[in-house]
Design an enzyme around this catalytic site. Structure first.
Site, short mmCIF file in Angstrom:
data_model
loop_
_atom_site.label_atom_id
_atom_site.label_comp_id
_atom_site.label_asym_id
_atom_site.label_seq_id
_atom_site.Cartn_x
_atom_site.Cartn_y
_atom_site.Cartn_z
N ASP A 58 -6.92 -1.00 -36.86
CA ASP A 58 -8.26 -0.98 -36.30
C ASP A 58 -8.46 0.27 -35.46
OD1 ASP A 58 -10.81 -1.95 -35.74
OD2 ASP A 58 -10.09 -3.94 -35.15
N GLU A 79 -12.88 -9.01 -34.74
CA GLU A 79 -11.75 -8.08 -34.68
C GLU A 79 -10.59 -8.68 -33.88
OE1 GLU A 79 -13.26 -3.57 -34.79
OE2 GLU A 79 -14.25 -4.75 -33.24
#
EC number: 5.3.1.6
Length: 234
Positions: free
Chosen positions: A91, A114
């Site tokens: 990420d 996320e």
């Protein structure tokens, strides 16, 4: 006739971080696919490895955008319903403390998905360029909170009691607030982050807060530079 000067094209430092991160992706892995511009570069390059080198992996997207990117680049997708634990997640970040490797995410409003997916991974790798590194977390970037719409007023009141500076994130292309993939609002808050692990818990304890953008379970940060990538570990 005057000769034209050659134009030097600078390489994107983020691609060096992406290529370094790809070295950790192995056949058979379930990979969390982050959101944001740098994560999109990773998704694109991962798709190329699948199509050109026959890499056999499955992705779990963290947002509508990362899902669409993965489909575009031919990455087969699975869900957390099928795999409760991922092998790795890659990420981006909005800010990274270069000493503790704690980060702030959520500039794109996807931090709830996320964090769920990133924290389900055995290993979480953050990829950034040098501009995202800071000495003190929260120097330039507020912490985003995803908030249930009917609770925004009470959440604002609780944040003010914490000596913070909160504001509702307003949309650029429409009237009113930004709405997340989950149908919620976002409150951005500048707050003392001397103890980010504790603040991460405190913010989530406010009724109406779904999730905040402080990430404290990062295993590696890969920093892309103009000519190389540097790996930071705790």
């Amino acid at each position: 006739m005057a000769r034209k000067k050659a134009v030097k094209v600078e390489a994107d430092p983020r691609l060096n971080a992406v290529n370094e991160a790809l070295k950790f992706i192995k056949d058979g892995m379930i990979v969390g696919l982050g959101s944001g511009t740098t994560a999109n570069l990773f998704i694109a390059e991962l798709g190329k490895k699948i199509s050109e080198e026959g890499l056999n992996v499955f992705g779990v997207p963290t947002s509508f955008e990362s899902r669409m990117m993965a489909i575009q680049y031919g990455i087969p997708l699975v869900s957390l319903d099928e795999y409760g634990e991922l092998d790795i997640a890659v990420d981006g970040a909005d800010e990274v403390n270069k000493e503790t490797l704690n980060v702030i995410k959520g500039g794109g409003g996807c931090h709830t998905q996320e964090k769920i997916i990133d924290y389900c991974a055995k290993e979480l790798i953050i990829i950034v360029d040098e501009s995202k590194l800071v000495d003190s977390l929260g120097e330039n970037t507020p912490v985003p909170l995803e908030v249930l719409p009917f609770a925004y007023s009470s959440v604002l009141n609780e944040l003010l009691k914490m000596n913070s500076a909160p504001s509702i994130r307003m949309a650029d292309k429409k009237m009113g607030p930004v709405i997340t993939d989950n149908g919620n609002m976002i409150i951005d808050v500048f707050i003392d982050l001397n103890n980010p692990e504790e603040v991460e818990k405190q913010l989530n304890n406010i009724p109406g807060v779904v999730e905040n953008g402080i990430f404290t379970k990062v295993d590696k940060v890969i920093v892309g530079k103009s000519d190389k990538a540097e790996i930071l570990k705790k």
